[in-house]
Design a protein around this motif. Structure first.
Motif, mmCIF file in Angstrom:
data_model
loop_
_atom_site.group_PDB
_atom_site.id
_atom_site.type_symbol
_atom_site.label_atom_id
_atom_site.label_comp_id
_atom_site.label_asym_id
_atom_site.label_seq_id
_atom_site.Cartn_x
_atom_site.Cartn_y
_atom_site.Cartn_z
ATOM 1 N N LEU A 185 64.333 30.597 60.519
ATOM 2 C CA LEU A 185 65.483 30.056 59.793
ATOM 3 C C LEU A 185 65.058 29.379 58.498
ATOM 4 O O LEU A 185 65.778 29.418 57.499
ATOM 5 N N ILE A 186 63.880 28.746 58.508
ATOM 6 C CA ILE A 186 63.368 28.153 57.270
ATOM 7 C C ILE A 186 63.090 29.250 56.248
ATOM 8 O O ILE A 186 63.411 29.121 55.055
ATOM 9 N N LEU A 187 62.491 30.352 56.713
ATOM 10 C CA LEU A 187 62.201 31.468 55.806
ATOM 11 C C LEU A 187 63.487 32.043 55.221
ATOM 12 O O LEU A 187 63.618 32.192 54.000
ATOM 13 N N PHE A 219 64.994 23.206 51.977
ATOM 14 C CA PHE A 219 65.740 23.543 53.188
ATOM 15 C C PHE A 219 65.266 22.699 54.370
ATOM 16 O O PHE A 219 66.083 22.168 55.140
ATOM 17 N N THR A 220 63.953 22.570 54.548
ATOM 18 C CA THR A 220 63.415 21.808 55.677
ATOM 19 C C THR A 220 63.831 20.347 55.598
ATOM 20 O O THR A 220 64.169 19.730 56.622
ATOM 21 N N SER A 221 63.826 19.770 54.409
ATOM 22 C CA SER A 221 64.222 18.368 54.259
ATOM 23 C C SER A 221 65.672 18.169 54.677
ATOM 24 O O SER A 221 66.010 17.198 55.384
ATOM 25 N N ARG A 418 61.063 14.413 65.396
ATOM 26 C CA ARG A 418 61.867 15.428 64.723
ATOM 27 C C ARG A 418 61.358 15.707 63.303
ATOM 28 O O ARG A 418 61.389 16.863 62.849
ATOM 29 N N VAL A 419 60.896 14.684 62.634
ATOM 30 C CA VAL A 419 60.284 14.889 61.321
ATOM 31 C C VAL A 419 59.006 15.708 61.463
ATOM 32 O O VAL A 419 58.756 16.657 60.701
ATOM 33 N N PHE A 420 58.181 15.371 62.463
ATOM 34 C CA PHE A 420 56.943 16.109 62.699
ATOM 35 C C PHE A 420 57.228 17.577 62.985
ATOM 36 O O PHE A 420 56.593 18.478 62.429
ATOM 37 N N TYR A 421 58.204 17.830 63.857
ATOM 38 C CA TYR A 421 58.525 19.213 64.213
ATOM 39 C C TYR A 421 59.050 19.993 63.009
ATOM 40 O O TYR A 421 58.681 21.162 62.801
ATOM 41 N N GLY A 422 59.916 19.370 62.205
ATOM 42 C CA GLY A 422 60.468 20.056 61.046
ATOM 43 C C GLY A 422 59.398 20.487 60.066
ATOM 44 O O GLY A 422 59.383 21.636 59.610
ATOM 45 N N PHE A 423 58.461 19.601 59.780
ATOM 46 C CA PHE A 423 57.445 19.942 58.795
ATOM 47 C C PHE A 423 56.318 20.780 59.390
ATOM 48 O O PHE A 423 55.632 21.492 58.661
ATOM 49 N N SER A 425 57.123 23.242 61.421
ATOM 50 C CA SER A 425 57.779 24.539 61.231
ATOM 51 C C SER A 425 57.658 25.003 59.783
ATOM 52 O O SER A 425 57.473 26.201 59.519
ATOM 53 N N LEU A 426 57.742 24.070 58.838
ATOM 54 C CA LEU A 426 57.554 24.415 57.425
ATOM 55 C C LEU A 426 56.147 24.945 57.181
ATOM 56 O O LEU A 426 55.965 25.957 56.483
ATOM 57 N N PHE A 427 55.155 24.300 57.774
ATOM 58 C CA PHE A 427 53.772 24.760 57.609
ATOM 59 C C PHE A 427 53.612 26.179 58.145
ATOM 60 O O PHE A 427 52.968 27.034 57.503
ATOM 61 N N ILE A 428 54.201 26.460 59.312
ATOM 62 C CA ILE A 428 54.095 27.801 59.880
ATOM 63 C C ILE A 428 54.822 28.812 58.992
ATOM 64 O O ILE A 428 54.363 29.952 58.814
#
Length: 509
Positions: A185-187, A219-221, A418-423, A425-428
């Motif tokens: 979804l981030i992509l 988007f991730t933010s 939740r912040v950790f998980y979001g970013f 996912s951004l790294f991946i």
């Protein structure tokens, strides 16, 4: 009465009424069989008028009127999935629609060149009714065992297949369907935001526009900010927005496509090859794309867990009512997108699906406002879908924390997870920018969650009579779903090799 937090410190489970984990708790002795006396006389009291018998009958009537004697872990009151038990049929419809309809629908026309008109429509129809049947199975199995609610997909898998085997069978596909979908979804969301900016800005764009990675970050933010809503029921409004925007952009994509002249070189001939192996793998990859479009089963039990449940008003009734409405709307989107998209573009459909086709073939024919609106709806849907698919991951983080500390997460700890998980996912997303193009392969790997496991779970939990219709049906669908999973995965791998896709790590387009 002791609070849920105090009860967690003394014993792992309580017998309580499942309308809400914060409700009244009944002592273990309350689950006395109807025929037994209150004083422990093993049913020796005689006559319906004895005080002991009246107490037991009164308690039984109260429980039938109010709720089940369900064993609940008091820590469930601290976790995002089961924190609130105020769900209803409307919430179930919103969540099911948001979970079951998304950007995967825009990829469905890619399956038709490998299948042709007839087999494409037949395959899509069979897949739709198959996944609707397995959804019904999950709804029924949520409270299949008296005194127990299976609030998570992995819990039901462990109850059906055993603790270790169930964990291994269900863990990877459900992790991908939650965490992997959030990454995809981030992509999709970041790239669509970039496309939206290009359409709106047009020739006025600066020579140095924002890069793709920066759009992923934007988007991730936004997704992380929305993820601060505490539990599954609290995002019902977001799920409504996600479902409504998905319906709108699916409808706009096929209506805009069929209303424009078709490309002059459009062709509907099924892709054939002199090699039987190439034709077979092309067909399997197309079927994998169809399987990839049907998602959401890994969230059905979690959605149902947000509802109160009593003997007179079991949770499966509103859950199934809401799911039927949601999947009727899903059918009204999936079939027109698949058929209309293939009619409009045929074998010329680009790998990005309907949105990419609209921009590639009609960017000068369709008003920029309509194209920009379609992109904006996709972004809003991705932001909403990120929340519901991430909630099981948040639930797992907090379950591990509460299990180690025996206390609920504070606001700061919950926000930090939740912040950790979001970013993460951004790294991946940045590391694996090709993830969203593996539709056939990923559809095959995750297919058992939707098409196979529920059938086996029904056999293991409900134990239908051997050689009955239900026994044959579920064994047949379960084995067929497992075989399709292996075949579609091979077809997806072949497609990657045949198309020469380069796995460019840390190099987004």
């Amino acid at each position: 009465m002791a609070t849920a937090a105090e009860g967690a410190a003394s014993e792992p489970e309580l017998v309580s009424i499942p309308a809400t984990p914060h409700g009244l708790s009944t002592p273990e002795g309350a689950a006395t069989p109807t025929g037994a006396s209150a004083g422990g006389g093993g049913g020796r009291s005689k006559g319906s008028g004895t005080p002991g018998r009246r107490v037991v009958e009164g308690l039984r009537g109260y429980l039938e009127d109010v709720g089940h004697l369900t064993r609940l872990d008091p820590r469930d009151a601290w976790l995002p999935v089961t924190e609130s038990r105020g769900g209803n049929a409307r919430y179930a419809a919103f969540h099911s629609l948001n979970a079951g309809l998304g950007f995967q629908a825009l990829l469905l026309p890619l399956a038709f060149p490998g299948l042709g008109w007839s087999w494409g429509i037949i395959s899509l129809t069979i897949a739709y009714f198959w996944q609707l049947y397995t959804l019904w199975i999950l709804v029924k199995l949520h409270e299949a065992v008296p005194g127990r609610r299976y609030n998570r997909y992995v819990e039901l898998a462990q109850a059906a297949f055993g603790e270790k085997l169930g964990m291994w069978l269900a863990l990877f596909p459900t992790i991908y369907l939650s965490a992997g979908t959030a990454t995809a979804l981030i992509l999709v969301g970041g790239e669509t935001m970039k496309l939206f900016f290009q359409i709106v800005c047009g020739p006025l764009c600066s020579p140095n526009p924002i890069t793709t990675v920066e759009w992923y970050l934007v988007f991730t933010s936004m997704a992380v900010i929305l993820s601060q809503l505490p539990n599954l029921n609290s995002i019902a409004g977001l799920s409504l927005i996600g479902g409504a925007t998905a319906i709108m952009y699916c409808t706009m994509s096929w209506v805009l496509s069929v209303s424009q002249p078709r490309p002059p070189t459009v062709s509907y001939d099924p892709m054939t090859s002199n090699s039987f192996g190439i034709s077979l793998f092309s067909t399997l990859n197309a079927l994998g794309i169809i399987a990839f479009a049907f998602r959401g089963h890994n969230l059905a039990l979690e959605i149902q867990a947000t509802m109160p449940s009593t003997f007179k008003h079991p949770a499966h009734v509103p859950m199934w009512r809401g799911a039927k409405v949601a999947y009727l709307l899903i059918a009204m989107c999936l079939f027109p997108v698949a058929v209309g998209g293939y009619w409009a573009y045929g074998n010329m459909m680009p790998p990005g699906g309907m949105l990419a086709a609209l921009y590639a073939f009609h960017s000068h024919d369709i008003p920029r406002g309509l194209l920009a609106t379609t992109c904006l709806l996709v972004v809003l849907n991705c932001l909403s879908s990120f929340q519901i698919y991430s909630m099981p991951v948040f639930d797992s983080f907090e379950a591990y924390y509460t299990g180690r500390t025996n206390r609920p997460c504070s606001v700061w700890v919950r926000s930090g997870f939740r912040v950790f998980y979001g970013f993460l996912s951004l790294f991946i997303s940045v590391a694996l920018p090709f993830l969203s193009s593996l539709a056939g392969l990923l559809g095959g790997l995750t297919l058992p969650v939707t098409f196979a496991y529920p059938c086996f779970m029904w056999i293991r939990v409900k134990k239908p009579e051997r050689f009955s219709f239900s026994w044959y049906l579920n064994w047949g669908l379960g084995l067929l779903g497992t075989a399709f999973s292996l075949a579609f995965s091979l077809g997806g791998v072949w497609s990657i090799v045949n198309n020469g896709m380069k796995l460019k790590f840390f190099k987004p387009n």
